[in-house]
Enzyme design. Sequence first.
Site, short mmCIF file in Angstrom:
data_model
loop_
_atom_site.label_atom_id
_atom_site.label_comp_id
_atom_site.label_asym_id
_atom_site.label_seq_id
_atom_site.Cartn_x
_atom_site.Cartn_y
_atom_site.Cartn_z
NE ARG A 1 61.37 44.24 -3.54
CZ ARG A 1 62.41 43.56 -4.01
NH1 ARG A 1 62.39 43.07 -5.24
NH2 ARG A 1 63.50 43.39 -3.28
CE LYS B 1 63.32 40.10 -0.93
NZ LYS B 1 63.39 38.99 -1.89
CD GLU C 1 60.01 34.92 -8.48
OE1 GLU C 1 60.96 35.18 -7.72
OE2 GLU C 1 59.02 35.67 -8.62
#
Length: 382
Positions: free
Chosen positions: A127, A229, A265
């Site tokens: 990621r 992220k 989210e």
Amino acid sequence: MSARRVLVPASTNILYRLTSWRRIASRSASSFHQPCVGTARSNEENADINWDDLGFGHVPTDYMYVMRCSRDDKFSSGVLNRYGNIELSPSAGVLNYGQGLFEGLKAYQKQDGSGFLLFRPEENARRMQRGAERMCMPSLSVVQFIHAVKETVLANKRWVPPQGKGSLYIRPLLIGIGPVLGLAPAPDYMFLIYAAPVGTYFKEGLAPINLVIDDKIHRATPGGTGDVKTISNYAPALKAQTEAKTKGFTDVIYLDSINKKYLEEASSCNLFIVKGDVISTPATMGTILPGVTRKSIIEIAIDYGFRVEERLVSLEDLLDADEVFCTGTAVVVAPVSSITYQDQRYEYKTGTETVTQKLYNILTAIQMGLVEDRKNWTVEIK
């Protein structure tokens, strides 16, 4: 937008490839040479800390791991430094233009005290690689990333809580440290890992949480960076989160910025709803972070016979659900007791007999090494 994706059990070929990768990674990591790494260790057996009073706050530990490279180079060697402040140019890319990423994972004390367990660190490494490509930054290999995490845990091993008391939270950072004035990628970069012992993320501990839906502030937009992220994703959520907490809510649920009717989210975790034997979660289509815990819960649920759908989850779906829960490295699996939308409060099932609790029990048993890890998800550190 895609209507939905229904997931079925993974094939044995996938499990075989994952097992094979781990054998290769294990051999590579053992032979990977890092100058000056592996010499810093504390002789004290345990940190001077009350393990029964851990929350999710910053507790300075002993060492941090540091690597540097230029934009056109590759990361090669890293060192363990004493934990402390770092020096940055006022014109560093991360300070001026938010060119930075972070990851989060945990180390757990093994039940017999013989070592520690990481949970799927290769997923965090990959990621970060995807995020680095999006943010025009060099990145580490998977082997380098896992090696650095292992070294950080061993250097701070006296800070790993006893089993059942918490975990060592590990925070890898990748930031642009080189000076820039005009908008451009920084010329130099730093990869840094620090760690802190933590307990539960929410102040409620393991108790069910209460959320509120904000339909005015949006966490991410199509074409942005909601699916990586990057550090710049999180500060925009602070206003909505702060206002929610002053009203007694635990956190905020964000809606999509186009239709303002589909769930995305919460501020720092993914969402799931349960209706009968069907578990649904918002599909990651560019605005939702593909969480490692999210991915793991999907796989566990499929293994235990649930039908799992990654799809557009509407407000109507949410309000009609039997159960709602959040997932994330920090929150693990958090049951939701209520959700408030436009001043109307909706209640959900919680407790020991819920699907949420079952999934939590299975996941944490694997993470802490209490059951056989048939998926080869854990990585041991000794």
